[in-house]
Design a protein around this motif. Sequence first.
Motif, PDB file in Angstrom:
ATOM      1  N   ARG A 292      46.379  44.002  24.664  1.00 26.81           N
ATOM      2  CA  ARG A 292      45.708  42.997  23.835  1.00 26.81           C
ATOM      3  C   ARG A 292      44.353  43.522  23.390  1.00 26.81           C
ATOM      4  NH1 ARG A 292      46.556  37.262  26.055  1.00 26.81           N
ATOM      5  NH2 ARG A 292      48.505  37.576  24.915  1.00 26.81           N
ATOM      6  N   VAL A 293      43.988  43.211  22.128  1.00 30.87           N
ATOM      7  CA  VAL A 293      42.768  43.732  21.503  1.00 30.87           C
ATOM      8  C   VAL A 293      41.933  42.582  20.954  1.00 30.87           C
ATOM      9  CG1 VAL A 293      41.846  45.265  19.714  1.00 30.87           C
ATOM     10  CG2 VAL A 293      44.003  45.854  20.868  1.00 30.87           C
ATOM     11  N   LEU A 294      40.614  42.714  21.075  1.00 40.90           N
ATOM     12  CA  LEU A 294      39.682  41.755  20.485  1.00 40.90           C
ATOM     13  C   LEU A 294      38.779  42.481  19.500  1.00 40.90           C
ATOM     14  CD1 LEU A 294      38.072  39.061  20.301  1.00 40.90           C
ATOM     15  CD2 LEU A 294      36.762  39.843  22.303  1.00 40.90           C
ATOM     16  N   ILE A 295      38.698  41.958  18.259  1.00 42.83           N
ATOM     17  CA  ILE A 295      37.767  42.480  17.258  1.00 42.83           C
ATOM     18  C   ILE A 295      36.685  41.434  17.036  1.00 42.83           C
ATOM     19  CG2 ILE A 295      37.438  43.239  14.881  1.00 42.83           C
ATOM     20  CD1 ILE A 295      40.360  44.072  14.793  1.00 42.83           C
ATOM     21  N   ILE A 296      35.416  41.837  17.225  1.00 43.70           N
ATOM     22  CA  ILE A 296      34.290  40.967  16.876  1.00 43.70           C
ATOM     23  C   ILE A 296      33.668  41.561  15.621  1.00 43.70           C
ATOM     24  CG2 ILE A 296      32.065  40.031  17.609  1.00 43.70           C
ATOM     25  CD1 ILE A 296      33.049  40.134  20.473  1.00 43.70           C
ATOM     26  N   ASP A 297      33.887  40.910  14.498  1.00 42.29           N
ATOM     27  CA  ASP A 297      33.554  41.466  13.187  1.00 42.29           C
ATOM     28  C   ASP A 297      32.471  40.619  12.513  1.00 42.29           C
ATOM     29  OD1 ASP A 297      33.477  42.457  10.589  1.00 42.29           O
ATOM     30  OD2 ASP A 297      35.622  42.878  10.546  1.00 42.29           O
ATOM     31  N   LEU A 298      31.273  41.179  12.427  1.00 40.31           N
ATOM     32  CA  LEU A 298      30.175  40.494  11.741  1.00 40.31           C
ATOM     33  C   LEU A 298      29.873  41.141  10.388  1.00 40.31           C
ATOM     34  CD1 LEU A 298      27.662  39.791  14.672  1.00 40.31           C
ATOM     35  CD2 LEU A 298      29.725  38.554  13.989  1.00 40.31           C
TER      36      LEU A 298
END
Length: 255
Positions: free
Chosen positions: A97-103
């Motif tokens: 599982r992957v999490l992207i925090i994209d600002l």
Amino acid sequence: MTQRYNYNPEVIERESERILGELSQSSFDLQVFSLDTLYKKEFPDLEWLVYGLIPTHSRIAFAGQPESFKSFIAQHIAVAVSEGKLVFDRFQTKRARVLIIDLENHEQIISERMHLLGAEPSKELMISVSSDFSLEKDTCVKAVVQLIQKYSIKLVIFDSLIRMHESKEDDSVAMAGVTKTFKRFIDVGASVIFIHHEKKSDAQSPNAQSMRGSSEIRAAVDLQYGFKADDKTITITQFKNRLRPKISPIVVHVE
């Protein structure tokens, strides 16, 4: 007036014990071990999320000039890992599982890129675009830690580093405080990729020292990849690898 001292042996002994007791309570307990002990310790083999490219429990920097496809490649890796597919049709992945925090990017842009990458609708790839996220806010860091633990996330991607803090990039002490937070994510089982920029002066010939800001940023990572793009290709160069010998540059053809 002459000060008088009590040289009674019992008084001296009591005072000595008191002083030693205070020192033992306030002194730092430095943990040490011998080289012999270190040699006898067994360590696990290096494990990979993307074999040869992205190790587990590691901090990785993707750095390059604007429009060098840093974010796009990071998203490609995110999709490949979350689906257990090859990266660049070449590198094996361990599905996770992957999490992207994209600002950096709007939801619509992220959606369009994911469609372009052929990503399947999946709960294994999680995305956040919370504009108030900061690596300098303990509440935000704790929230990521909790997500990693709750959903067994193995890879967290931050796009981009400059959007995640308000410190001066050339201040080594300040940046050490920012990069130190990555260890909290690693300690609970995730690897971290963060997107960063290179100095404009190094646009034509990027090198290991091209990352913008304090050298503390480079010092904090286990692996550093530099990106350079032209009309037809993306060249990805591994400028740092403290875990094993550096690999040869990877050339990705743009269609």
